[in-house]
Design a protein around this motif. Structure first.
Motif: not given
Length: 722
Positions: A586-587, A616-617, A645-646, A716-719
């Motif tokens: 989910r990140n 990358a999603a 997540s970001v 950083g934001l992804a986690h």
């Protein structure tokens, strides 16, 4: 080592020796026909002396582009409007290209017409023997391009740049033939050749900020077959006194990067002090079988992956980077090591003002279809047929299929495909249909589009199939199959028309099975041809997000998740799975990028910079015609994926203005309801205004101009960071 984590490595199956054989075979089969066209490489050396005309001169896009180019210093001497006459912008308007050649003596023409008119315009320029023809339009059908190259390879007067290309520009000579964002460029001594427009702008911007500038920048374009390739450009740079160093901007698809590597290896051996060369290659994380934004950004049989292209250039002594923003510093270092002296651009008040305009000037979007045209300007897609549809179509061309035979002593692979290096169609053949061996054993036997495959070409393909010693009946059937496949290929405007073969032991006949048919959707979208095939398209088989993206002119491709904690990898599908029980991450990072090449590169860099569980999603290219509404739709598509997540918005503003992107992001917050953190990296046209718009909106947006800082923040934001 860079890009060690690339997922789709096929390096073992694609050895350098095998590539050399494929390239040599294609070159030998067309050498006699291409010598004349090869002589036109010198026409790429444009500058202050170049006399330029515009085809479609009085149109809105051509008019605005001509004004900008003339103000910059381009020597525009007039233009063409079919059956027209008089003056436009104070310059003569003539009724035909031939009349313009006779009266205006141009060295080059810029073609500013829609895709459905571009083929005729290019052919008219070839017939008039214009030395340099620059075609910028997207969505010109592949078969039109192959017919154009059949004409080009039989003459020695005209050189083509494009299509689907930003064009060619001499910063030293102040000559632009294309739609490049002018404030990004500065006179200097670095030559650039690029498939991607946005990656080339990023490269140019990095050099300009470093004070190096550019000599000549050739945008070869992202189509399946390009009028000018990397080796053509390298030949020009080698003998150009204004060029002290060279940059190559490549991506997956075709073999031009490997051909460039072979040329560079030979060049470094024959020249005592070779010009230093650096390069970037995009597409490491591209999923197999997908067309990644550019029409030619897919890997065909016998073609290398982004990984193998990177390694080939690296072995040739090229300095490789993973992101074009690094080129400014890298080029300074390798120039210093080479002992070359490059004069820096004088930092006068005039130049300083031009640097400031780099952030504030507005430029036109790239030419596309007229708004009054009934033809849609959607992103180019390929049309695949189902097994039943393929069987029915093949029957109409006297090709009957059987079920795959069991226990057959031999299988073979045969079809018609583009030969990108030869700029022509080809018979594609392999003495095996085993997928694990096709890349090593496949060969292309190219032929002239207008003439079709000759008897010698057919016999050479049959010999490579190892069917030349087959019973006469089977051999004759194979030759007839090739002719029928070519007829289908040409009449239905296919990209690939392949089948598998087996030799029946009982009656000495060939058995045909497992068809693979892919058709050029641009033939319908640009020219309304092949409507019967287009009607076969089953939209129910396409995910809702895919249809919405297509209608908005966006290329949106969900990507596979990284390896799960359980050790299994999620399959790449059109709809992202949502099961947390299966270890679904989910990140992941939703990406929104303007330009196919830049989008490919952004996905690659995220994969290498972030932790193993984060990547990358999706791949998302807004295209050159992005609007605020397009950006809002892009956010909707990205956030429909529960893995995200970001969101990372990576924009290099050339034709797309950064302030417009900023307005689109704000619109997305209002209309879509963005609840995930957003990192925005803005560079290029109107970047300062874009950041000001985002700041005034007081939304949870993290804005940067530096790419590395933005990627670090994304990680950083992804986690769960702030």
């Amino acid at each position: 080592m860079l890009f060690q984590r690339a997922k789709h490595l096929r390096t073992k199956a694609f050895k350098a020796q095998g590539l050399s054989q494929i390239i040599s075979q294609a070159a030998l089969s067309t050498a006699s026909r291409r010598n004349g066209y090869d002589d036109t490489v010198q026409n790429l050396k444009i500058g202050a002396h170049t006399r330029v005309i515009f085809q479609g001169f009085t149109g809105k896009l051509a008019t605005a582009n001509a004004k900008e180019s003339m103000e910059w210093g381009t020597n525009v001497v007039g233009g063409v409007k079919p059956k027209g006459s008089g003056e436009h912008l104070g310059l003569p308007v003539l009724p035909s290209v031939r009349a313009a050649m006779e009266q205006l003596k141009p060295d080059a023409t810029g073609i500013y017409v829609a895709a459905h008119q571009a083929t005729a315009a290019i052919e008219e320029a070839i017939e008039a023997e214009v030395p340099l023809i620059v075609a910028v339009a997207e969505h010109i059908p592949l078969h039109d391009v192959m017919r154009i190259h059949s004409m080009l390879q039989s003459q020695s007067k005209s050189r083509l740049v494009g299509a689907n290309a930003p064009g060619i520009i001499s910063a030293i000579g102040r000559c632009r033939i294309g739609f490049q964002p002018l404030p990004t460029f500065s006179p200097g001594h670095i030559g650039i050749v690029a498939k991607s427009g946005t990656l080339s702008y990023e490269t140019v911007g990095s050099l300009t900020r470093a004070g190096l500038g550019q000599s000549l920048c050739i945008g070869v374009g992202g189509d399946v077959i390009a009028g000018t390739n990397f080796v053509d450009a390298l030949k020009v740079f080698e003998h150009d006194d204004d060029t002290e160093a060279i940059i190559i901007v490549g991506e997956l698809g075709g073999t031009t990067e490997e051909e460039a590597a072979d040329w560079i290896t030979a060049y470094r051996k024959r020249v005592k002090i070779p010009k230093p060369i650096a390069a970037v290659v995009g597409g490491f994380q591209a999923p197999s079988g997908k067309v990644m934004g550019h029409a030619g950004a897919w890997t065909g049989l016998g073609e290398g992956t982004a990984e193998s292209k990177y390694r080939a250039l690296e072995r040739a002594g090229v300095n490789m980077v993973d992101h074009p923003a690094k080129f400014g510093g890298v080029m300074k270092n390798i120039l210093a090591k080479s002992g070359r002296s490059v004069k820096k651009i004088e930092q006068s008040a005039t130049h300083a003002q031009k640097r400031r305009s780099y952030h504030t000037s507005r430029f036109l979007r790239r030419p596309t279809l007229n708004t009054t045209s009934p033809v849609s300007a959607q992103q180019r897609q390929s049309l695949h047929l189902t097994a039943d549809q393929s069987s029915s179509l093949l029957k109409t061309y006297n090709i009957s299929l059987t079920i795959p035979p069991e226990g057959s002593p031999s299988t073979h692979y045969l079809g018609i495909s583009p030969a990108r290096s030869a700029r022509s169609p080809s018979i594609i053949a392999a003495p095996t249909a085993n997928p694990s061996q096709l890349h090593q054993r496949v060969k292309r036997f190219s032929f002239d589009y207008r003439e079709g495959p000759t008897t010698d070409t057919i016999n050479a393909a049959i010999a490579h199939l190892q069917l030349d010693a087959a019973p006469p009946k089977a051999k004759a059937q194979t030759a007839e199959l090739i002719k029928n496949l070519w007829k289908l290929y040409r009449e239905k405007e296919a990209i690939d028309a392949h089948v598998s073969l087996a030799l029946s032991v009982e009656d000495d006949e060939i058995l045909i099975y497992s068809p693979y048919l892919v058709f050029d959707d641009a033939a319908y979208r640009s020219n309304k041809r092949q409507a019967d095939l287009h009607e076969l398209r089953d939209k129910k088989m396409i995910a809702a997000t895919g249809l919405e993206a297509e209608e908005a002119g966006i290329v949106y491709i969900p990507l596979a998740s990284p390896v799960f904690p359980s050790g299994t990898a999620q399959n790449n599908t059109q709809t992202a799975p949502t099961s947390e029980a299966q270890g679904e991450p989910r990140n992941l990072v939703g990406t929104l990028v303007n330009g196919a090449g830049l989008a490919l590169n952004a996905v690659d860099v995220l994969h290498t910079r972030l932790s193993p569980s984060t990547a990358a999603a999706n791949f998302l290219d807004t295209g050159g015609k992005a609007t605020s509404a397009t950006i809002s739709t892009s956010f909707k598509l990205i956030l429909s994926d529960p893995r995200v997540s970001v969101v990372f918005v990576n924009i290099f503003g050339g034709l797309t203005q950064c302030d417009m992107i900023a307005e689109g992001i704000i619109l997305a917050f209002k209309e879509v309801g963005v609840e995930k953190p957003v990192v925005v990296r803005l560079r290029g046209t109107n970047e300062e205004e874009g950041r000001r718009v985002l700041m005034q909106a007081q939304l949870p947006i993290h804005a940067f101009d530096d790419f590395e800082e933005a990627v670090a923040k994304v990680g950083g934001l992804a986690h769960g960071g702030r």
